[in-house]
Scaffold this active site. Structure first.
Site, PDB file in Angstrom:
ATOM      1  N   GLU A   1      -5.882  -5.253  10.232  1.00  0.00           N
ATOM      2  CA  GLU A   1      -4.913  -4.189  10.456  1.00  0.00           C
ATOM      3  C   GLU A   1      -5.268  -3.441  11.741  1.00  0.00           C
ATOM      4  O   GLU A   1      -6.091  -2.517  11.713  1.00  0.00           O
ATOM      5  CB  GLU A   1      -4.931  -3.196   9.289  1.00  0.00           C
ATOM      6  CG  GLU A   1      -4.529  -3.806   7.963  1.00  0.00           C
ATOM      7  CD  GLU A   1      -3.903  -2.763   7.056  1.00  0.00           C
ATOM      8  OE1 GLU A   1      -2.757  -2.965   6.658  1.00  0.00           O
ATOM      9  OE2 GLU A   1      -4.542  -1.734   6.785  1.00  0.00           O
TER      10      GLU A   1
ATOM     11  N   GLY B   1       2.553  -1.211   4.298  1.00  0.00           N
ATOM     12  CA  GLY B   1       2.560   0.217   3.990  1.00  0.00           C
ATOM     13  C   GLY B   1       3.973   0.738   3.834  1.00  0.00           C
ATOM     14  O   GLY B   1       4.620   0.553   2.791  1.00  0.00           O
ATOM     15  N   GLY B   2       4.493   1.343   4.892  1.00  0.00           N
ATOM     16  CA  GLY B   2       5.793   2.012   4.825  1.00  0.00           C
ATOM     17  C   GLY B   2       6.909   1.178   4.218  1.00  0.00           C
ATOM     18  O   GLY B   2       7.686   1.674   3.388  1.00  0.00           O
TER      19      GLY B   2
ATOM     20  N   SER C   1       2.726  -2.119  10.403  1.00  0.00           N
ATOM     21  CA  SER C   1       4.175  -2.048  10.646  1.00  0.00           C
ATOM     22  C   SER C   1       4.880  -3.372  10.350  1.00  0.00           C
ATOM     23  O   SER C   1       5.847  -3.739  11.038  1.00  0.00           O
ATOM     24  CB  SER C   1       4.465  -1.569  12.076  1.00  0.00           C
ATOM     25  OG  SER C   1       3.967  -0.259  12.257  1.00  0.00           O
TER      26      SER C   1
ATOM     27  N   GLY D   1       1.642   2.232  10.705  1.00  0.00           N
ATOM     28  CA  GLY D   1       2.559   3.360  10.600  1.00  0.00           C
ATOM     29  C   GLY D   1       3.173   3.779  11.921  1.00  0.00           C
ATOM     30  O   GLY D   1       3.786   4.845  12.013  1.00  0.00           O
TER      31      GLY D   1
ATOM     32  N   ASN E   1       0.865  -1.175   0.000  1.00  0.00           N
ATOM     33  CA  ASN E   1       0.000   0.000   0.000  1.00  0.00           C
ATOM     34  C   ASN E   1       0.905   1.229   0.000  1.00  0.00           C
ATOM     35  O   ASN E   1       1.485   1.574   1.026  1.00  0.00           O
ATOM     36  CB  ASN E   1      -0.910  -0.007   1.239  1.00  0.00           C
ATOM     37  CG  ASN E   1      -1.762   1.256   1.324  1.00  0.00           C
ATOM     38  OD1 ASN E   1      -1.848   2.023   0.361  1.00  0.00           O
ATOM     39  ND2 ASN E   1      -2.397   1.462   2.468  1.00  0.00           N
ATOM     40  N   TRP E   2       1.010   1.833  -1.160  1.00  0.00           N
ATOM     41  CA  TRP E   2       1.899   3.002  -1.275  1.00  0.00           C
ATOM     42  C   TRP E   2       1.303   4.239  -0.608  1.00  0.00           C
ATOM     43  O   TRP E   2       1.988   5.248  -0.462  1.00  0.00           O
ATOM     44  CB  TRP E   2       2.191   3.307  -2.751  1.00  0.00           C
ATOM     45  CG  TRP E   2       3.107   2.339  -3.441  1.00  0.00           C
ATOM     46  CD1 TRP E   2       3.638   1.184  -2.916  1.00  0.00           C
ATOM     47  CD2 TRP E   2       3.610   2.430  -4.776  1.00  0.00           C
ATOM     48  NE1 TRP E   2       4.423   0.565  -3.855  1.00  0.00           N
ATOM     49  CE2 TRP E   2       4.428   1.303  -5.006  1.00  0.00           C
ATOM     50  CE3 TRP E   2       3.438   3.353  -5.815  1.00  0.00           C
ATOM     51  CZ2 TRP E   2       5.082   1.077  -6.221  1.00  0.00           C
ATOM     52  CZ3 TRP E   2       4.074   3.135  -7.033  1.00  0.00           C
ATOM     53  CH2 TRP E   2       4.904   2.008  -7.222  1.00  0.00           C
ATOM     54  N   LYS E   3       0.033   4.182  -0.286  1.00  0.00           N
ATOM     55  CA  LYS E   3      -0.672   5.351   0.272  1.00  0.00           C
ATOM     56  C   LYS E   3      -0.459   6.560  -0.657  1.00  0.00           C
ATOM     57  O   LYS E   3      -0.293   6.378  -1.863  1.00  0.00           O
ATOM     58  CB  LYS E   3      -0.214   5.651   1.703  1.00  0.00           C
ATOM     59  CG  LYS E   3      -0.230   4.422   2.596  1.00  0.00           C
ATOM     60  CD  LYS E   3      -0.145   4.792   4.053  1.00  0.00           C
ATOM     61  CE  LYS E   3       0.089   3.530   4.860  1.00  0.00           C
ATOM     62  NZ  LYS E   3      -0.445   3.635   6.208  1.00  0.00           N
TER      63      LYS E   3
ATOM     64  N   HIS F   1      -9.890   0.737   4.263  1.00  0.00           N
ATOM     65  CA  HIS F   1      -8.640   0.961   5.011  1.00  0.00           C
ATOM     66  C   HIS F   1      -8.951   1.896   6.180  1.00  0.00           C
ATOM     67  O   HIS F   1      -9.772   2.805   6.058  1.00  0.00           O
ATOM     68  CB  HIS F   1      -7.584   1.567   4.085  1.00  0.00           C
ATOM     69  CG  HIS F   1      -6.227   1.619   4.707  1.00  0.00           C
ATOM     70  ND1 HIS F   1      -5.868   2.594   5.611  1.00  0.00           N
ATOM     71  CD2 HIS F   1      -5.156   0.802   4.590  1.00  0.00           C
ATOM     72  CE1 HIS F   1      -4.629   2.383   6.013  1.00  0.00           C
ATOM     73  NE2 HIS F   1      -4.175   1.288   5.419  1.00  0.00           N
TER      74      HIS F   1
ATOM     75  N   GLU G   1      -7.529   4.370   7.310  1.00  0.00           N
ATOM     76  CA  GLU G   1      -7.372   5.805   7.023  1.00  0.00           C
ATOM     77  C   GLU G   1      -8.596   6.336   6.281  1.00  0.00           C
ATOM     78  O   GLU G   1      -8.960   7.512   6.419  1.00  0.00           O
ATOM     79  CB  GLU G   1      -6.062   6.035   6.244  1.00  0.00           C
ATOM     80  CG  GLU G   1      -4.853   5.835   7.153  1.00  0.00           C
ATOM     81  CD  GLU G   1      -3.585   5.391   6.463  1.00  0.00           C
ATOM     82  OE1 GLU G   1      -3.493   5.474   5.226  1.00  0.00           O
ATOM     83  OE2 GLU G   1      -2.660   4.932   7.177  1.00  0.00           O
TER      84      GLU G   1
HETATM   85  C1  PEP Z   1      -1.212   0.097   5.769  1.00  0.00           C
HETATM   86  O1  PEP Z   1      -1.268   1.287   5.480  1.00  0.00           O
HETATM   87  O2  PEP Z   1      -2.059  -0.689   5.345  1.00  0.00           O
HETATM   88  C2  PEP Z   1      -0.111  -0.342   6.618  1.00  0.00           C
HETATM   89  C3  PEP Z   1      -0.140  -1.563   7.084  1.00  0.00           C
HETATM   90  O3  PEP Z   1       0.874   0.569   6.880  1.00  0.00           O
HETATM   91  P1  PEP Z   1       2.259   0.285   7.655  1.00  0.00           P
HETATM   92  O4  PEP Z   1       2.817  -0.993   7.115  1.00  0.00           O
HETATM   93  O5  PEP Z   1       3.084   1.470   7.346  1.00  0.00           O
HETATM   94  O6  PEP Z   1       1.917   0.153   9.096  1.00  0.00           O
END
Ligand code: PEP
Length: 261
Positions: A167, A232-233, A211, A173, A11-13, A96, A98
């Site tokens: 999640e 994500g990150g 994370s 994040g 997930n590049w966001k 998601h 967010e």
């Molecule tokens: C996400 O945005 O779905 C996610 C899991 O982010 P991160 O890995 O950065 O926690």
């Protein structure tokens, strides 16, 4: 035994630009080898065409980060499931945290979005998860069950076509990850709920997200009800993303018993 192919979704966001995307994709493709799992990249909508072109004929599938709950019409700014399909999109994130948090998406809207995606032949990756406050109040199970129930209620007949991502909001994040035991416990709850809804529940892939990184991926992905990861990150750094893919590969090898006497 867990014999499903694992799915690792990035997930590049709201990150990237034309040059950075190209460099990241080249680095991932150069290091990927024979991926033993399914791979998807959820990229910002304006870059779907670019990423479609750069990943054509590769093991990387295209994913969107969101989809409209409406089919078409006067919904300024929205992107429909059919439009995503036009760009070769195979998966879309839905619900998601967010989106739920900053865009007011309710369980019902998330369920509608999953329905639109399924109707267009896309696989929705439905995200569920509790906040820290909810976990501390002992509400984790109730929250994720409520979020999933809305999706099952609206999509019961084809629920086995979705993927689900657990999640925990407190892990997204933040650098805090659910322990393998914590994640497995919630995944088992979700699996039981899916089994009650569908005889095909065993084939639904349940991803863990929050994370996930090169250091913690292996034990999480080795859990019996964890069928992949939503990243994500760490998906924005090719070496980290490749290490998570390698961990998924290792987990698949262990689950298949390859190498055992
Ligand atoms: C996400 O945005 O779905 C996610 C899991 O982010 P991160 O890995 O950065 O926690």
């Amino acid at each position: 035994m867990n014999d499903k192919k694992k799915l690792i979704a990035a997930n590049w966001k709201m990150n990237g630009d034309l040059a950075a995307n190209e460099a990241l994709l080249h680095a991932i493709l150069a290091g990927i080898g024979d991926a033993a799992c399914d791979l998807a990249l959820a990229v910002p909508a304006p870059y779907l065409a670019q990423v479609q072109a750069l990943t054509a004929g590769t093991v990387l599938a295209l994913a969107a980060q969101d989809v409209s709950q409406h089919e078409a019409g006067a919904y300024t700014g929205e992107v429909s499931a059919a439009m995503l399909r036009d760009f070769g999109v195979r998966y879309t994130l839905v619900g998601h945290s967010e989106r739920r948090q900053y865009h007011g998406e309710t369980d019902q809207v998330v369920a509608q979005k999953a329905q639109r995606a399924l109707a267009a032949g896309l696989t929705p990756i439905v995200c569920v998860g509790e906040t820290l406050q909810e976990r501390e109040a002992g509400q984790t199970e109730a929250v994720v069950r409520r979020q999933l129930a809305a999706v099952i209620q609206r999509n019961g007949h084809c629920i086995s076509e979705v993927a689900l991502a657990y999640e925990p909001v407190w892990a997204i994040g933040t650098g805090h990850t659910a322990s393998p035991a914590q994640a497995q416990a919630v995944h088992a709850v979700l699996r039981a709920q899916l089994r009650a809804a569908s005889a095909q529940a065993g084939r639904i892939r349940l991803l863990y997200g929050g994370s996930l990184n090169a250091a913690n991926a292996a034990p999480l992905l080795a859990q019996p009800d964890i069928d992949g990861g939503l990243v994500g990150g760490a998906s924005l750094k090719a070496p980290d993303f490749l290490a998570i893919i390698a961990a998924a590969h290792g987990a698949a090898v262990i689950a298949s018993g390859v190498g055992k006497e």
